[in-house]
Design a protein around this motif. Structure first.
Motif, PDB file in Angstrom:
ATOM      1  N   PRO A   7      19.897  68.399  42.247  1.00  0.00           N
ATOM      2  CA  PRO A   7      20.039  69.404  43.302  1.00  0.00           C
ATOM      3  C   PRO A   7      19.708  68.788  44.657  1.00  0.00           C
ATOM      4  N   ILE A   8      20.409  69.238  45.680  1.00  0.00           N
ATOM      5  CA  ILE A   8      20.173  68.732  47.043  1.00  0.00           C
ATOM      6  C   ILE A   8      20.490  69.849  48.028  1.00  0.00           C
ATOM      7  N   SER A   9      19.748  69.890  49.109  1.00  0.00           N
ATOM      8  CA  SER A   9      20.026  70.890  50.144  1.00  0.00           C
ATOM      9  C   SER A   9      21.256  70.457  50.938  1.00  0.00           C
ATOM     10  N   ARG A  10      21.914  71.417  51.528  1.00  0.00           N
ATOM     11  CA  ARG A  10      23.093  71.152  52.360  1.00  0.00           C
ATOM     12  C   ARG A  10      22.742  70.162  53.480  1.00  0.00           C
ATOM     13  N   GLN A  11      21.614  70.389  54.127  1.00  0.00           N
ATOM     14  CA  GLN A  11      21.204  69.531  55.255  1.00  0.00           C
ATOM     15  C   GLN A  11      20.965  68.094  54.790  1.00  0.00           C
ATOM     16  N   ALA A  12      20.241  67.924  53.689  1.00  0.00           N
ATOM     17  CA  ALA A  12      19.963  66.573  53.182  1.00  0.00           C
ATOM     18  C   ALA A  12      21.257  65.874  52.757  1.00  0.00           C
ATOM     19  N   LEU A  13      22.179  66.633  52.165  1.00  0.00           N
ATOM     20  CA  LEU A  13      23.452  66.065  51.734  1.00  0.00           C
ATOM     21  C   LEU A  13      24.275  65.612  52.936  1.00  0.00           C
ATOM     22  N   LEU A  14      24.299  66.411  53.997  1.00  0.00           N
ATOM     23  CA  LEU A  14      25.054  66.025  55.190  1.00  0.00           C
ATOM     24  C   LEU A  14      24.448  64.788  55.850  1.00  0.00           C
ATOM     25  N   ILE A  15      23.123  64.669  55.825  1.00  0.00           N
ATOM     26  CA  ILE A  15      22.480  63.473  56.371  1.00  0.00           C
ATOM     27  C   ILE A  15      22.923  62.243  55.591  1.00  0.00           C
ATOM     28  N   GLU A  16      22.898  62.334  54.263  1.00  0.00           N
ATOM     29  CA  GLU A  16      23.322  61.196  53.437  1.00  0.00           C
ATOM     30  C   GLU A  16      24.808  60.903  53.621  1.00  0.00           C
ATOM     31  N   ALA A  17      25.629  61.953  53.670  1.00  0.00           N
ATOM     32  CA  ALA A  17      27.073  61.765  53.847  1.00  0.00           C
ATOM     33  C   ALA A  17      27.374  61.070  55.165  1.00  0.00           C
ATOM     34  N   ASN A  18      26.705  61.476  56.233  1.00  0.00           N
ATOM     35  CA  ASN A  18      26.970  60.868  57.535  1.00  0.00           C
ATOM     36  C   ASN A  18      26.454  59.437  57.616  1.00  0.00           C
ATOM     37  N   GLU A  19      25.425  59.123  56.860  1.00  0.00           N
ATOM     38  CA  GLU A  19      24.957  57.738  56.756  1.00  0.00           C
ATOM     39  C   GLU A  19      26.036  56.879  56.078  1.00  0.00           C
ATOM     40  N   ILE A  20      26.633  57.405  55.021  1.00  0.00           N
ATOM     41  CA  ILE A  20      27.726  56.697  54.330  1.00  0.00           C
ATOM     42  C   ILE A  20      28.899  56.489  55.291  1.00  0.00           C
ATOM     43  N   LEU A  28      35.308  55.565  62.175  1.00  0.00           N
ATOM     44  CA  LEU A  28      35.871  55.694  63.519  1.00  0.00           C
ATOM     45  C   LEU A  28      34.887  56.490  64.363  1.00  0.00           C
ATOM     46  N   HIS A  29      34.733  56.122  65.620  1.00  0.00           N
ATOM     47  CA  HIS A  29      33.825  56.848  66.506  1.00  0.00           C
ATOM     48  C   HIS A  29      34.203  58.331  66.521  1.00  0.00           C
ATOM     49  N   GLY A  30      33.223  59.187  66.341  1.00  0.00           N
ATOM     50  CA  GLY A  30      33.453  60.625  66.328  1.00  0.00           C
ATOM     51  C   GLY A  30      33.622  61.214  64.940  1.00  0.00           C
ATOM     52  N   MET A  31      33.739  60.372  63.926  1.00  0.00           N
ATOM     53  CA  MET A  31      33.894  60.827  62.547  1.00  0.00           C
ATOM     54  C   MET A  31      32.543  61.337  62.057  1.00  0.00           C
ATOM     55  N   PHE A  49      38.628  67.042  62.922  1.00  0.00           N
ATOM     56  CA  PHE A  49      39.782  66.173  62.745  1.00  0.00           C
ATOM     57  C   PHE A  49      40.255  65.752  64.129  1.00  0.00           C
ATOM     58  N   PHE A  50      40.917  64.639  64.208  1.00  0.00           N
ATOM     59  CA  PHE A  50      41.412  64.120  65.479  1.00  0.00           C
ATOM     60  C   PHE A  50      42.825  64.664  65.688  1.00  0.00           C
ATOM     61  N   THR A  61      43.469  61.351  61.891  1.00  0.00           N
ATOM     62  CA  THR A  61      43.255  62.491  60.994  1.00  0.00           C
ATOM     63  C   THR A  61      43.305  62.042  59.538  1.00  0.00           C
ATOM     64  N   THR A  62      44.236  61.162  59.228  1.00  0.00           N
ATOM     65  CA  THR A  62      44.347  60.631  57.870  1.00  0.00           C
ATOM     66  C   THR A  62      43.079  59.876  57.486  1.00  0.00           C
ATOM     67  N   ALA A  63      42.531  59.124  58.426  1.00  0.00           N
ATOM     68  CA  ALA A  63      41.300  58.366  58.163  1.00  0.00           C
ATOM     69  C   ALA A  63      40.144  59.329  57.858  1.00  0.00           C
ATOM     70  N   VAL A  64      40.058  60.430  58.600  1.00  0.00           N
ATOM     71  CA  VAL A  64      38.998  61.416  58.364  1.00  0.00           C
ATOM     72  C   VAL A  64      39.186  62.059  56.996  1.00  0.00           C
ATOM     73  N   PHE A  65      40.412  62.475  56.687  1.00  0.00           N
ATOM     74  CA  PHE A  65      40.690  63.075  55.381  1.00  0.00           C
ATOM     75  C   PHE A  65      40.292  62.118  54.259  1.00  0.00           C
ATOM     76  N   ASN A  66      40.668  60.860  54.390  1.00  0.00           N
ATOM     77  CA  ASN A  66      40.338  59.874  53.355  1.00  0.00           C
ATOM     78  C   ASN A  66      38.835  59.669  53.240  1.00  0.00           C
TER      79      ASN A  66
END
Length: 83
Positions: A7-20, A28-31, A49-50, A61-66
């Motif tokens: 289990p993970i909180s939404r906030q902790a998951l977003l922190i880890e996701a953005n680190e990845i 890309l800058h802004g992603m 999305f860009f 946009t494709t890069a963000v989706f991927n």
């Protein structure tokens, strides 16, 4: 599969996701992931999305989706949202 993930909180998951995202070779800058929801066993990430001045997708946009697809693949096997 949910019982095999941690289990993970939404906030902790977003922190880890953005680190990845920041450490990924396709960053890309802004992603950034700004939201996540649980759809069955899959974590679905959302963010900006860009778009061009007409509101149409750009090649970035494709890069963000991927990237969001990559996050879902990597993190859905490890976590489920606790909230």
């Amino acid at each position: 599969m949910l019982n095999q993930t941690s289990p993970i909180s939404r906030q902790a998951l977003l922190i880890e996701a953005n680190e990845i995202i920041r450490n990924h070779e396709d960053f890309l800058h802004g992603m950034e992931a700004t939201g996540v929801e649980q759809k069955g066993d899959v974590l679905v990430f959302r963010g900006e999305f860009f778009l061009d001045e007409d509101g149409l997708p750009t090649p970035k946009t494709t890069a963000v989706f991927n990237m969001f697809k990559h996050l879902a693949h990597v993190l859905s096997g490890k976590y489920h949202l606790q909230d």
